[in-house]
Design an enzyme around this catalytic site. Structure first.
Site, PDB file in Angstrom:
ATOM      1  N   SER A 141       1.020  -1.195   0.111  1.00  0.00           N
ATOM      2  CA  SER A 141      -0.071   0.049  -0.084  1.00  0.00           C
ATOM      3  C   SER A 141       0.961   1.069  -0.027  1.00  0.00           C
ATOM      4  CB  SER A 141      -0.736   0.213   1.457  1.00  0.00           C
ATOM      5  OG  SER A 141      -1.654   1.414   1.308  1.00  0.00           O
ATOM      6  N   TYR A 154      -1.012  -1.160  10.598  1.00  0.00           N
ATOM      7  CA  TYR A 154      -1.522  -1.430   9.135  1.00  0.00           C
ATOM      8  C   TYR A 154      -0.376  -0.804   8.321  1.00  0.00           C
ATOM      9  CZ  TYR A 154      -3.961  -1.250   4.478  1.00  0.00           C
ATOM     10  OH  TYR A 154      -4.009  -1.512   3.223  1.00  0.00           O
TER      11      TYR A 154
HETATM   12  N1  LIG Z   1      -8.631  -0.551  -0.635  1.00  0.00           N
HETATM   13  C1  LIG Z   1      -7.859   0.398  -0.498  1.00  0.00           C
HETATM   14  O1  LIG Z   1      -7.783   1.573  -0.165  1.00  0.00           O
HETATM   15  C2  LIG Z   1      -6.473  -0.189  -0.360  1.00  0.00           C
HETATM   16  C3  LIG Z   1      -4.995   0.509  -0.448  1.00  0.00           C
HETATM   17  C4  LIG Z   1      -3.870   0.098  -0.606  1.00  0.00           C
HETATM   18  C5  LIG Z   1      -3.785  -1.321  -0.237  1.00  0.00           C
HETATM   19  N2  LIG Z   1      -4.925  -2.113  -0.077  1.00  0.00           N
HETATM   20  C6  LIG Z   1      -4.771  -3.453  -0.149  1.00  0.00           C
HETATM   21  O2  LIG Z   1      -5.331  -4.436  -1.028  1.00  0.00           O
HETATM   22  C7  LIG Z   1      -5.559  -5.607  -0.728  1.00  0.00           C
HETATM   23  C8  LIG Z   1      -6.952  -5.757  -0.832  1.00  0.00           C
HETATM   24  O3  LIG Z   1      -7.856  -4.823  -0.183  1.00  0.00           O
HETATM   25  P1  LIG Z   1      -9.169  -4.612  -0.969  1.00  0.00           P
HETATM   26  O4  LIG Z   1      -9.552  -3.121  -0.714  1.00  0.00           O
HETATM   27  O5  LIG Z   1      -9.445  -5.249  -1.963  1.00  0.00           O
HETATM   28  O6  LIG Z   1     -10.243  -4.823   0.406  1.00  0.00           O
HETATM   29  P2  LIG Z   1     -11.430  -5.731   0.759  1.00  0.00           P
HETATM   30  O7  LIG Z   1     -12.434  -5.498  -0.401  1.00  0.00           O
HETATM   31  O8  LIG Z   1     -11.954  -5.605   2.213  1.00  0.00           O
HETATM   32  O9  LIG Z   1     -10.934  -7.228   0.510  1.00  0.00           O
HETATM   33  C9  LIG Z   1     -10.230  -7.988   1.358  1.00  0.00           C
HETATM   34  C10 LIG Z   1     -10.167  -9.392   0.991  1.00  0.00           C
HETATM   35  O10 LIG Z   1      -9.286 -10.114   1.989  1.00  0.00           O
HETATM   36  C11 LIG Z   1      -9.901 -11.329   2.536  1.00  0.00           C
HETATM   37  N3  LIG Z   1      -9.785 -11.828   3.788  1.00  0.00           N
HETATM   38  C12 LIG Z   1      -9.640 -10.534   4.988  1.00  0.00           C
HETATM   39  N4  LIG Z   1      -9.768 -11.500   6.136  1.00  0.00           N
HETATM   40  C13 LIG Z   1      -9.366 -12.806   5.631  1.00  0.00           C
HETATM   41  C14 LIG Z   1      -9.285 -14.010   6.392  1.00  0.00           C
HETATM   42  N5  LIG Z   1      -8.872 -13.832   7.648  1.00  0.00           N
HETATM   43  N6  LIG Z   1      -8.933 -15.242   5.553  1.00  0.00           N
HETATM   44  C15 LIG Z   1      -8.924 -15.052   4.320  1.00  0.00           C
HETATM   45  N7  LIG Z   1      -9.249 -13.985   3.670  1.00  0.00           N
HETATM   46  C16 LIG Z   1      -9.538 -12.847   4.225  1.00  0.00           C
HETATM   47  C17 LIG Z   1     -11.386 -10.836   2.321  1.00  0.00           C
HETATM   48  O11 LIG Z   1     -12.170 -12.124   2.052  1.00  0.00           O
HETATM   49  P3  LIG Z   1     -13.180 -12.801   3.065  1.00  0.00           P
HETATM   50  O12 LIG Z   1     -13.860 -11.722   3.681  1.00  0.00           O
HETATM   51  O13 LIG Z   1     -13.967 -13.687   2.054  1.00  0.00           O
HETATM   52  O14 LIG Z   1     -12.452 -13.695   3.918  1.00  0.00           O
HETATM   53  C18 LIG Z   1     -11.615 -10.142   1.339  1.00  0.00           C
HETATM   54  O15 LIG Z   1     -11.535 -11.044  -0.026  1.00  0.00           O
HETATM   55  C19 LIG Z   1      -5.365  -5.592   0.886  1.00  0.00           C
HETATM   56  O16 LIG Z   1      -4.066  -6.239   1.074  1.00  0.00           O
HETATM   57  C20 LIG Z   1      -5.176  -4.353   1.244  1.00  0.00           C
HETATM   58  O17 LIG Z   1      -4.538  -3.970   2.327  1.00  0.00           O
HETATM   59  C21 LIG Z   1      -6.045  -1.804  -0.378  1.00  0.00           C
END
Ligand SMILES: NC(=O)c1ccc[n+]([C@@H]2O[C@H](COP(=O)([O-])OP(=O)(O)OC[C@H]3O[C@@H](n4cnc5c(N)ncnc54)[C@H](OP(=O)(O)O)[C@@H]3O)[C@@H](O)[C@H]2O)c1
Length: 260
Positions: A141, A154
């Site tokens: 990130s 985080y």
């Molecule tokens: N959105 C942002 O602004 C942003 C910015 C920078 C980086 N990121 C990074 O991008 C990645 C994806 O984030 P996103 O924005 O797509 O978030 P999201 O929509 O909340 O999705 C998170 C995913 O992680 C999975 N997950 C969470 N806890 C889990 C567990 N205990 N076991 C298995 N799976 C788990 C969830 O699946 P289930 O709920 O089905 O388990 C979900 O598919 C993350 O690493 C995040 O830190 C996001």
């Protein structure tokens, strides 16, 4: 005739960035192993990818924060030679300021953002390097560069992912494995309530973010910061960091620390 790119294993495929990766990789001809806890979402996505792109899609419903769940995914990575790409997208934000003392939330987050990501990257690195091909994409990130009391652990977990990926590249690139760290800024997904309350100009759509990350992947970038126009700004940081190396482990303390 184009060769089949193999199977991509995508964690966090049930939502947000991982879900978009699954779609884009299916479009590129990959078959998929989708990982997440939400069985219904995975089932829905699998059906849609099969209908739209004709992909073969397997689902692993697993909690990566739980040793048994993580072990099942590790085993799949380890034993299926058709898997050529790992997308480590599962992640969560939580825990709040360290001073709030939410130890269980902090631990749950670190178990996913750090422990699960590292173990899966390590398994993939070992099996891909032995085969002399494959690729590992780790979702870090832009927070890797930001000090923030509200989300200290985080942000630190994402700095860890960046650092880990830089070292992993040195480890496996010579053995034919491509590695990429993706550093998105705010991205419109459920993780940040789809950007609600944030100025629109600092939030990117997840589709645009993943397409940019894949363009960086195709270009062979080790670090992709989708919104960064001046790539030289990152290159400068990386060079300055490396330039510290000869000065930060020496037999004597710096002169300012020596007793008068
Ligand atoms: N959105 C942002 O602004 C942003 C910015 C920078 C980086 N990121 C990074 O991008 C990645 C994806 O984030 P996103 O924005 O797509 O978030 P999201 O929509 O909340 O999705 C998170 C995913 O992680 C999975 N997950 C969470 N806890 C889990 C567990 N205990 N076991 C298995 N799976 C788990 C969830 O699946 P289930 O709920 O089905 O388990 C979900 O598919 C993350 O690493 C995040 O830190 C996001």
């Amino acid at each position: 005739m184009a060769t089949h790119p193999g199977i991509a294993l995508v964690t966090g495929a049930s939502s947000g960035i991982g879900e978009i990766y699954a779609d884009r990789l299916a479009r590129r001809g990959y078959d998929l192993v989708l990982v997440g806890r939400n069985a219904d979402k995975l089932q829905e996505l699998a059906a849609s990818l099969t209908t739209t792109h004709g992909s073969k899609v397997e689902r692993i419903v697993a909690d990566l924060g739980e040793p048994g769940g993580l072990a099942r995914v590790e085993r799949r990575l380890e034993t299926d030679p058709a898997i050529t790409l790992l997308i480590n997208s599962a992640g969560l934000i939580g825990g709040g300021p360290l001073s709030a003392g939410q130890l269980d939330d902090l631990t749950s987050m670190l178990n996913i953002n750090v422990v699960a990501l590292t173990r899966l990257a390590a398994v993939a690195a070992r099996v891909f390097a032995a085969r002399g091909n494959g690729a590992i994409v780790n979702l870090a990130s832009a927070m890797a560069f930001i000090d923030t009391p509200a989300a200290a652990a985080y942000a630190a977990s994402k700095a860890y992912v960046l650092n880990l990926t830089l070292s992993l590249d040195l480890d496996v690139k010579p053995r034919g494995v491509q590695v990429q760290a993706v550093l998105p800024g705010y991205t419109r997904t459920p993780m940040i309530s789809d950007g609600a309350g944030l100025p629109a100009e600092i939030v990117m759509d997840a589709d645009a973010m993943v397409d940019a990350a894949l363009a960086g992947f195709d270009a062979g970038e080790l670090v992709t910061i989708p919104s960064l126009e001046q790539v030289a700004a990152y290159d400068d940081w990386a060079e300055r960091r490396v330039a510290l190396r000869p000065h930060i482990s020496l037999s004597q303390p710096a002169s300012r620390y020596r007793a008068a």
